[in-house]
Design a protein around this motif. Structure first.
Motif, short mmCIF file in Angstrom:
data_model
loop_
_atom_site.label_atom_id
_atom_site.label_comp_id
_atom_site.label_asym_id
_atom_site.label_seq_id
_atom_site.Cartn_x
_atom_site.Cartn_y
_atom_site.Cartn_z
N CYS A 49 -24.55 38.34 18.53
CA CYS A 49 -25.37 37.26 19.07
C CYS A 49 -25.93 37.68 20.42
CB CYS A 49 -24.52 36.00 19.23
SG CYS A 49 -25.44 34.62 19.95
N HIS A 51 -27.34 35.56 22.55
CA HIS A 51 -27.34 34.40 23.45
C HIS A 51 -28.75 34.06 23.90
CE1 HIS A 51 -23.24 35.54 23.30
NE2 HIS A 51 -23.38 36.54 24.14
N CYS A 68 -24.15 28.80 24.46
CA CYS A 68 -25.01 29.48 23.51
C CYS A 68 -25.00 28.71 22.20
CB CYS A 68 -24.51 30.91 23.29
SG CYS A 68 -25.46 31.77 22.02
N CYS A 71 -23.49 31.15 19.20
CA CYS A 71 -22.10 31.53 19.01
C CYS A 71 -21.14 30.70 19.85
CB CYS A 71 -21.92 33.01 19.35
SG CYS A 71 -22.10 33.36 21.10
ZN LIG Z 1 -24.40 33.70 21.68
#
Ligand SMILES: [Zn+2]
Length: 117
Positions: A49, A51, A68, A71
């Motif tokens: 991820c 973000h 985020c 995640c």
């Molecule tokens: Zn993330």
């Protein structure tokens, strides 16, 4: 290059203040990611991820942070300068601890107030 989370568990993103080139530099994004710090990269390696999509800042017990949407990683948010700072963490308590640690270092800085001319 991947830093392991040591016993202290501290992976600090060395934010150079306000230098995040998020939107402008299309082909420069890998550089931007590196400049943003390794904490995010480590989580990227773990979760895949980036973000990219952060929530609106949430305030909690006097601490502002973003989450985020991909995640669930959290990052502290500076409401004064309106930007995120510090490492990505999943545990808010770790962020608060990080913030306290960094605050004690910065407390020696002079508090500058601009006089209204
Ligand atoms: Zn993330």
């Amino acid at each position: 290059m991947l830093r392991t989370m040591g016993s202290a568990g501290v992976v600090v993103a060395e934010d150079t203040h306000g230098r995040e080139k998020s939107r402008k530099s299309g082909w420069l994004w890998p550089v931007g990611v590196m400049a943003t710090g390794f904490a995010g990269v480590v989580l990227v390696a773990l979760r895949g991820c980036w973000h990219r999509r952060m929530s609106w800042p949430v305030r909690m017990q006097g601490h502002a942070y973003q989450v985020c949407l991909g995640c669930g990683a959290k990052r502290l948010f500076d409401e004064e300068h309106f930007r995120a700072y510090g490492p990505y963490r999943y545990d808010l308590n770790e962020l608060i601890a990080w913030k306290k640690a960094s605050n004690t270092e910065k407390r020696t800085l002079p508090h500058v107030e601009r006089p209204a001319s």
